[in-house]
Design an enzyme around this catalytic site. Sequence first.
Site, PDB file in Angstrom:
ATOM      1  N   GLU A  70       0.815  -1.203   0.000  1.00  0.00           N
ATOM      2  CA  GLU A  70       0.000   0.000   0.000  1.00  0.00           C
ATOM      3  C   GLU A  70       0.854   1.262   0.000  1.00  0.00           C
ATOM      4  OE1 GLU A  70      -0.203  -2.420   2.176  1.00  0.00           O
ATOM      5  OE2 GLU A  70      -2.149  -3.383   1.909  1.00  0.00           O
ATOM      6  N   ARG A 278       9.979 -13.131   0.794  1.00  0.00           N
ATOM      7  CA  ARG A 278       9.236 -11.886   1.002  1.00  0.00           C
ATOM      8  C   ARG A 278       9.744 -11.139   2.224  1.00  0.00           C
ATOM      9  NH1 ARG A 278       6.092  -8.211  -1.736  1.00  0.00           N
ATOM     10  NH2 ARG A 278       4.540  -7.262  -0.372  1.00  0.00           N
ATOM     11  N   GLU A 320      16.203  -4.881  -2.937  1.00  0.00           N
ATOM     12  CA  GLU A 320      17.081  -5.207  -4.056  1.00  0.00           C
ATOM     13  C   GLU A 320      16.406  -6.073  -5.124  1.00  0.00           C
ATOM     14  OE1 GLU A 320      21.598  -4.859  -2.600  1.00  0.00           O
ATOM     15  OE2 GLU A 320      20.678  -6.800  -2.094  1.00  0.00           O
ATOM     16  N   PRO A 345       2.464  -8.312  -9.850  1.00  0.00           N
ATOM     17  CA  PRO A 345       3.149  -8.771 -11.059  1.00  0.00           C
ATOM     18  C   PRO A 345       3.677  -7.638 -11.915  1.00  0.00           C
ATOM     19  CG  PRO A 345       0.789  -8.884 -11.378  1.00  0.00           C
ATOM     20  CD  PRO A 345       1.004  -8.495  -9.939  1.00  0.00           C
ATOM     21  N   GLU A 347       5.572  -5.175 -11.017  1.00  0.00           N
ATOM     22  CA  GLU A 347       6.995  -4.943 -10.772  1.00  0.00           C
ATOM     23  C   GLU A 347       7.841  -5.856 -11.647  1.00  0.00           C
ATOM     24  OE1 GLU A 347       7.007  -3.360  -6.145  1.00  0.00           O
ATOM     25  OE2 GLU A 347       7.490  -5.457  -6.559  1.00  0.00           O
TER      26      GLU A 347
END
Length: 434
Positions: A70, A278, A320, A345, A347
Amino acid sequence: MSDGLPGATPLLRIYRGATRGLAPIAGFLAMRKLARHGVSPTRQRERMGHASLPRPDGTLVWLHGASVGESLSAVTLVSRMAAALPDAEFLITSGTATSAKLVEQRLPSRTRHQFAALDAPGPVRRFLKHWRPTAAIFVESELWPVTLRDTRKTGAKLALVNARLSTKSVESWSKYPETARSVMDLFSVLLTQNSEMATHLRKMGAAPDRIRPGSNLKAFSAPLPIDGAALAQIRQQLAERPVWVASSTHRGEEEVVLQAHRHLLNPRPDLCLVLAPRHPERGDEVSRLVHDAGLSMSRRSHNESSEHGVQVYLADTLGELGIWYALSPIVFLGGSLQPIGGHNPFEVARANAAVISGPGVQNFAETFDALKVSGGAIEVSDAPSLAAAVDRWLTDASSLEQARAACSTLAARQDSALDGVVETLCRALELNDG
C-alpha cells in the site's frame, strides 16, 4: 460525549473512548515492535503522533498505506500527483519498519515519510495539529474511524483509493449499517479496483455518486531501483550461467521452489536459483531449507559470492528486487502457492520479465487473468509444474520473448489510466497548483 462531527454513532463514541484508554499500551507495543527493527526512539514516537520533521509551507497532501504494498502504491501516486501539483508538498505514512525503509529508498521530491499515528484521540490530535493536511488519501482498506473523522473535522477532504475490502470485512461492517454509512460519508471520493468492490462499498452505505471506477494502483508501480555496481558484480560472479528467480516467497513455498530447482538441475547442472523471500528476516530459516534440500548456497546478507557454481543464491536483503529481476527474465512470484493472495506482477512486468505464479492471486485477479490470456504469465500448482514452466522458458527463447513482450505491453498501458486517477483525485479533493 460526542466528538463534534454530525453522524457520530454510539458505536463510534464507544470506540473512541476505548482507544483513548488503550492508547498507552498500544503505543508501547507499537514502539517496541519498531525498536526490534532498529528504528530510533525519536521515530518510534511518531506512532504516538509526535512528528520528527517540520511541516512544509503551503498545500500538504497526506497519503497513508498500512504496509509495504500500500505504501509503495502511495509512492507511485505521489510521483504522478507531484507533476500535476507543482506547488504541493506530500506526506506518506505507513505502519511498519519494512515499509518505511522501502518508501524512503524511493521518496519522490517534495515528499517525506512518517510512521502513522495510532488510531486514538491523543496521537491523532498531535499528528493533525502538526501536519495540518490539506487533503488525505487512504490506500486500500485503512478505515480507522478516529483518524478519518478527526481529519475530516479539520476541513481536509478525504479519498479512499484502490479500495479493497474482504468479503468478511464488508460483512462485519454491514452488521452496523449506521456506523458503516457514517464512516463512508467521510470520503469525498472512493476509487475502486473493480465493480465487485463498488458493490461492496454501496452495501456499506457509500453514496453511489461518490464511487468512481479506478484501477489497481499497484499496476502503476514504477520500475524497481537497481544498484548498477551490485548488478555488474553479481553478473560477473555468475559468469553467464543460466538463472531463474523465485521472489516474495512465503513459508511453505520455498520447499516447492527448491524441489523444482533440484529437478531442473538434472539437465542443467550450472543453473542458479536466486531465492528472495518476502521477509528477509526469515533468511536463517530459508537457509536451513536450502541445506536440507542438499543444495549449495551463498547468502546476499552475508556478502557471500555467487561464484564457484553455487546452486542457490539466497537474496535475503531488502530493497534489491530490481537487481534480481535484471538478472533473469524468468520470475516465479510467491504469495500464490499459499493463501496469501499473490503479489504485484507489475513490478516483474516493468522489469521486462515474464511471470510464473501459483493459483492464489485473488488480490491481483484481473491483472493475472490478462497476463495469462496474453501469454505473459503461466500458472503452476506444485513443484513438477513449476519446473516444467521454468524449463519451457529456458528452452524456448522465442516463447520467452513473446511472454516478456506481453508483460511489457500490459505494463505500458497503465500510464494513461494513472493520469485519470490523478485527475479524479485533484478534482474531488479540490486541489490545484496554486
